[in-house]
Design a protein around this motif. Structure first.
Motif, PDB file in Angstrom:
ATOM      1  N   ARG A 115      70.319   7.227  25.777  1.00 50.18           N
ATOM      2  CA  ARG A 115      69.423   6.884  26.893  1.00 50.18           C
ATOM      3  C   ARG A 115      69.217   5.377  27.002  1.00 50.18           C
ATOM      4  N   LEU A 116      69.173   4.674  25.883  1.00 54.41           N
ATOM      5  CA  LEU A 116      68.881   3.244  25.886  1.00 54.41           C
ATOM      6  C   LEU A 116      70.126   2.377  25.939  1.00 54.41           C
ATOM      7  N   ASP A 117      71.270   2.975  26.027  1.00 53.65           N
ATOM      8  CA  ASP A 117      72.506   2.190  26.066  1.00 53.65           C
ATOM      9  C   ASP A 117      72.489   1.275  27.287  1.00 53.65           C
ATOM     10  N   GLY A 118      72.480  -0.026  27.047  1.00 59.55           N
ATOM     11  CA  GLY A 118      72.435  -0.990  28.136  1.00 59.55           C
ATOM     12  C   GLY A 118      71.054  -1.221  28.706  1.00 59.55           C
ATOM     13  N   THR A 119      70.017  -0.660  28.069  1.00 58.35           N
ATOM     14  CA  THR A 119      68.636  -0.805  28.554  1.00 58.35           C
ATOM     15  C   THR A 119      67.787  -1.473  27.486  1.00 58.35           C
TER      16      THR A 119
END
Length: 887
Positions: A115-119
């Motif tokens: 979910r947090l990939d790149g965030t």
């Protein structure tokens, strides 16, 4: 949100951590401070700044009642917002893993990481001192696993040496930077500024004097300004006045300021009688409660309490959190509770416990209230707590361990019930993975200490020892001396005898004892003992069948952990032509098996992936396995993990890394010596022990036909049969081809590549270029796909020497230009001989080459290693090898 007064330095450090997270540096920030010093306000300010900077912010606050609900402390942060970290479907999936915290945490890390990939994100947990055990454990795993994300973890808690935050920092400090912020009382100027902000006006002298008494506590200042101490901000205090030293002492020692109690009392005086009763009853329930529970206790309909609840909320005492109600601050609840006489508190706790049990809310929910009124000898309370511990065991084993210990403490030392509850304590401590504590408790229980002064019957002694035996065996701590209980029941005695055979199988043959064993658990233990003997002798088919027999036995006291038995069975299945099926099953167990056997599962998983040629997966699993060992402080299997990682490194032509990992492992050192040019070291591979990863391949490389033949006799399988044909074939092309064909059915790609290399070279030497090249190219392509660059490079060199031309040889990286890896095998042998004191001439005699050839190699060695003398070369070699190989 108004300005945060007096915390600019602390907020600045958090903003710096946010900037680092934005740049890709994940970290943990821990804020500690006594109640009322503004931890929550600091976290809120950091979250507000993060949102302004485009961070995804996920926040949660732990509650005192969280320790009976798995993951309840962290769940709000996972599920909040329009785009939660975990969607509903995946969150429901996690619930099925509550009893397997390691698998749950690993799955959670996978989901959150995706979910947090790149965030860029900020995840906040306030009041972490109340975190449920599963949240506390999951945080340690999550922070370590997500260390490469744009992520800041922000955790606040009250100071507690050795508490949740200390454990968290110790667990993840090696993986991510940790920022620790200890909140101190605010300065007098900051308190004055805070008052100006709240009043939106200058502070008059009267209030200024009172603010000096809060001694830097922003919470107490807020309450003072809000009128909890005084009827008005400008009123002259009378008996409610609080002196500075008294208030300061109360803040640091945890005692309640009398001014706060008086202020809360005055605020309640303006409430209706029903509202006052609501607030006081709620204070006994806890910091969080449900209105319907309080209504039932007050014998009032919920609707009738709506107005009273509204009064309490407008008075600033309670807040409505939607699914529950809670006090605005724990200090306010404590101040309300101070006005409820102890006798009334006891009566209310008893009534609450009865109500919760009568309405089916469960013993676990009622347990805190039962403990508040129970006295030693209260058998009803003991029964409720035992039930609560069982309810909590599958999902909250750590909490269950504390509850059952409290039940034990409520029984008298000479009460026969104490022994029965003591047995429960051991069972639950073992389930909570607290082996040392369980063993110590058992020794005290059986040792005639003040812990238990009742009769120690033979059956009690046998039962307790059998409770401990399975896990003690699993961690290698089972002692034969603890496996005696003269006079115990026949089935218990038979089980203890079987365990003695398991610990010392050389005394009596377990195979001979099996036919006469009558107890099913004892038979299962003897089957495992027989399986271990067979496995150590390479009789894998026999061992497989014994493990399977043991797993069919019914579970009872003394039963061995099924997951560990299946690990043994799967290992043997993999060694008897069932590698694909065994690998498929171990992958399933890695997310659904006994999490307490995670290290054993991980080691087997890595081995089977390696055997199947999946080097990247094997390496990843082995590294994860090492983390698990650190998590559980159990490194017994670390040598096995190091063997796997060293073998993978060698296949990738990373001999320096392999040397660092393997240490003194004799098989790895023999392989390294071969890489370094010592052809005679291959003889040392004959000594590779049973249980070494892919032992058959090692024996095939050593041409150990006799040892492979013995393996075939002990447990015939395609790999062993093919390897025997390979080493027995010599230069017989038909037999070499047959060996390759046989090994193609063995699902051992590395062993097959070795056979194809030998067959291809022999075909080239015999003059059949087409077959030889085709065979070698097939082996090269297979090894390249696996990432095994070392043997691939060797085959590539053979093909190039034979004049084979390809548009690209991209799979095999070029040799390093400097350092030990840059040396050719012959250059390494020259370097080692010179370091041992040989001259060019004596080295030439050893290598059967001319002295001038040695000189040429030596000059190349000097250049690649950056040395200009034999002394420097010797020093470098001695630093690299400890002790030098071949010494």
């Amino acid at each position: 949100m108004g300005p945060l007064r007096g915390r600019s330095e602390e907020l600045g450090r958090l903003l710096e951590a946010l900037r680092a997270a934005e740049g890709g540096q994940a970290s943990l920030a821990v804020v500690t401070g006594e109640p009322g010093l503004g931890k929550s306000a600091l976290l809120a300010a950091a979250a507000e700044q993060a949102e302004r900077q485009g961070f995804l912010v996920a926040s949660a606050t732990a509650q005192q009642t969280d320790d009976i609900s798995p993951l309840s402390s962290l769940a709000p942060a996972l599920r909040a917002g329009k785009q939660p970290l975990i969607d509903t479907g995946h969150f429901m999936e996690l619930a099925a893993l509550n009893a397997s915290p390691l698998w749950l945490a690993e799955r959670l890390a996978e989901l959150v990481g995706r979910r947090l990939d790149g965030t860029k994100a900020l995840i906040v947990l306030d009041d972490a001192q109340w975190s449920d055990p599963l949240t506390a454990f999951s945080l340690r795993v999550l922070i370590a696993r997500l260390s490469s994300h744009q992520l800041l973890w922000l955790v606040a808690a009250r100071p507690a040496p050795g508490g949740v935050t200390d454990q968290l920092v110790n667990a993840v400090g090696a993986q991510v930077p940790v920022e620790t912020i200890e909140l101190r009382p605010l300065s007098a100027d900051a308190i004055q500024d805070l008052a100006k902000d709240r009043l939106n006006a200058p502070v008059d002298p009267n209030l200024a004097v009172q603010l000096a008494g809060v001694q830097g506590s922003p919470f107490l200042a807020e309450q003072l300004i809000a009128g909890l101490y005084l009827d008005g901000a400008k009123a002259e205090p009378t008996s409610a006045r609080v002196t500075g030293p008294l208030l300061a002492a109360s803040v640091t020692t945890g005692a309640l300021p009398s001014g706060l109690v008086e202020g809360v009392r005055r605020r309640q005086s303006g409430l209706s009688e029903q509202a006052r009763m609501l607030v006081r009853t709620a204070a006994v329930f806890g910091s969080e409660f449900r209105l319907e529970d309080v209504a039932a206790l007050m014998s009032d309909p919920v609707a009738k309490l709506a107005a009273a609840l509204d009064e309490a909320i407008r008075a600033g005492l309670l807040i409505d959190a939607g699914s529950a109600l809670r006090f605005q601050h724990e200090l306010l609840r404590s101040a309300v509770l101070a006005d409820v006489p102890p006798s009334a508190q006891r009566a209310l706790h008893g009534a609450i416990a009865d109500q919760l049990l009568a309405t089916g809310r469960g013993a676990a929910v009622a347990a805190p209230h039962v403990l508040a009124v129970a006295q030693q000898g209260d058998t009803a309370a003991v029964a409720t707590l035992r039930q609560a511990a069982q309810e909590l065991l599958t999902t909250m084993s750590t909490t269950a361990a504390e509850v059952i210990q409290q039940a034990f403490d409520l029984t008298a030392p000479d009460d026969p019930l104490r022994a029965e509850v003591g047995a429960d304590v051991i069972t639950i401590l073992l389930a909570a993975f607290q082996y040392d504590r369980a063993v110590a408790f058992a020794d005290d229980l059986l040792g005639g200490t003040p812990l238990y002064q009742g009769p120690i019957t033979p059956d009690l002694r046998a039962s307790v020892r059998l409770q401990l035996a399975p896990r003690q065996w699993a961690v290698g701590r089972l002692s034969r001396e603890d496996l005696f209980a003269p006079g115990a029941a026949a089935h218990l005695t038979e089980r203890l005898t079987a365990y003695r055979t398991l610990v010392t199988p050389g005394e009596v043959s377990p195979t001979e004892m099996l036919p006469t064993a009558t107890d099913p658990v004892a038979r299962a233990i003897l089957s495992v003992a027989a399986a271990e003997v067979a496995q150590s002798e390479g009789r894998y088919a026999t061992a497989r069948d014994h493990y399977a027999d043991a797993r069919r036995a019914p579970a009872d006291v003394g039963s061995l952990p099924d997951t560990l038995l299946e690990v043994g069975e799967l290992y043997c299945r993999a060694e008897t032509d069932e590698l694909p099926a065994a690998l498929k099953r171990i992958r399933e167990l890695m997310t659904a098996g006994d999490w307490q056997s995670a290290a054993q599962l991980g080691v087997l998983h890595a081995r089977l992936e390696y055997a199947s040629g999946n080097l990247d997966i094997a390496e990843t699993v082995a590294q994860t396995c090492m983390r698990w060992m650190q998590d559980f402080h159990d490194i017994r299997l670390l040598p096995s993990v190091h063997q796997l990682l060293a073998l993978v490194a060698l296949l990738r032509n990373q001999s320096t890394q392999a040397r660092e990992i393997a240490g003194t492992d004799p098989t790895i050192r023999a392989l390294l010596a071969i890489v370094d040019g010592d052809d005679q070291a291959v003889v040392r591979l004959r000594d590779v022990p049973h249980g070494f990863p892919e032992r058959i391949e090692m024996l095939a490389r050593a041409d150990a036909a006799d040892l492979i033949s013995a393996q075939v006799e002990a447990s015939p399988c395609l790999a062993a049969l093919g390897a025997l044909e390979l080493v027995s074939a010599g230069t017989d092309l038909k037999r070499l081809a047959a060996a390759c064909e046989q090994l193609r059915r063995a699902d051992r790609p590395l062993l097959l590549a070795l056979a194809e290399e030998r067959y291809g070279r022999t075909e080239l030497e015999s003059g059949d270029r087409s077959v030889g090249v085709a065979t070698l190219e097939h082996a090269l392509d297979a090894l390249t796909a696996l990432g095994a660059t070392a043997p691939a490079g060797r085959i590539q060199a053979t093909l190039q020497a034979a004049g084979v031309r390809r548009r690209r040889w991209a799979a095999v990286p070029a040799r390093a230009e400097a350092g030990w890896e840059a040396l050719t095998p012959m250059e390494r042998r020259v370097a080692l001989l010179v370091a041992e004191g040989h001259t060019n001439r004596t080295a030439a005699e050893q290598l059967v080459v001319s002295a001038s050839t040695v000189g040429t190699h030596l000059r190349s060695v000097f250049g690649k290693l950056g040395v200009n003398s034999r002394v420097q070369l010797t020093r470098l070699v001695l630093e690299r090898f400890a002790p030098p190989p071949n010494a």
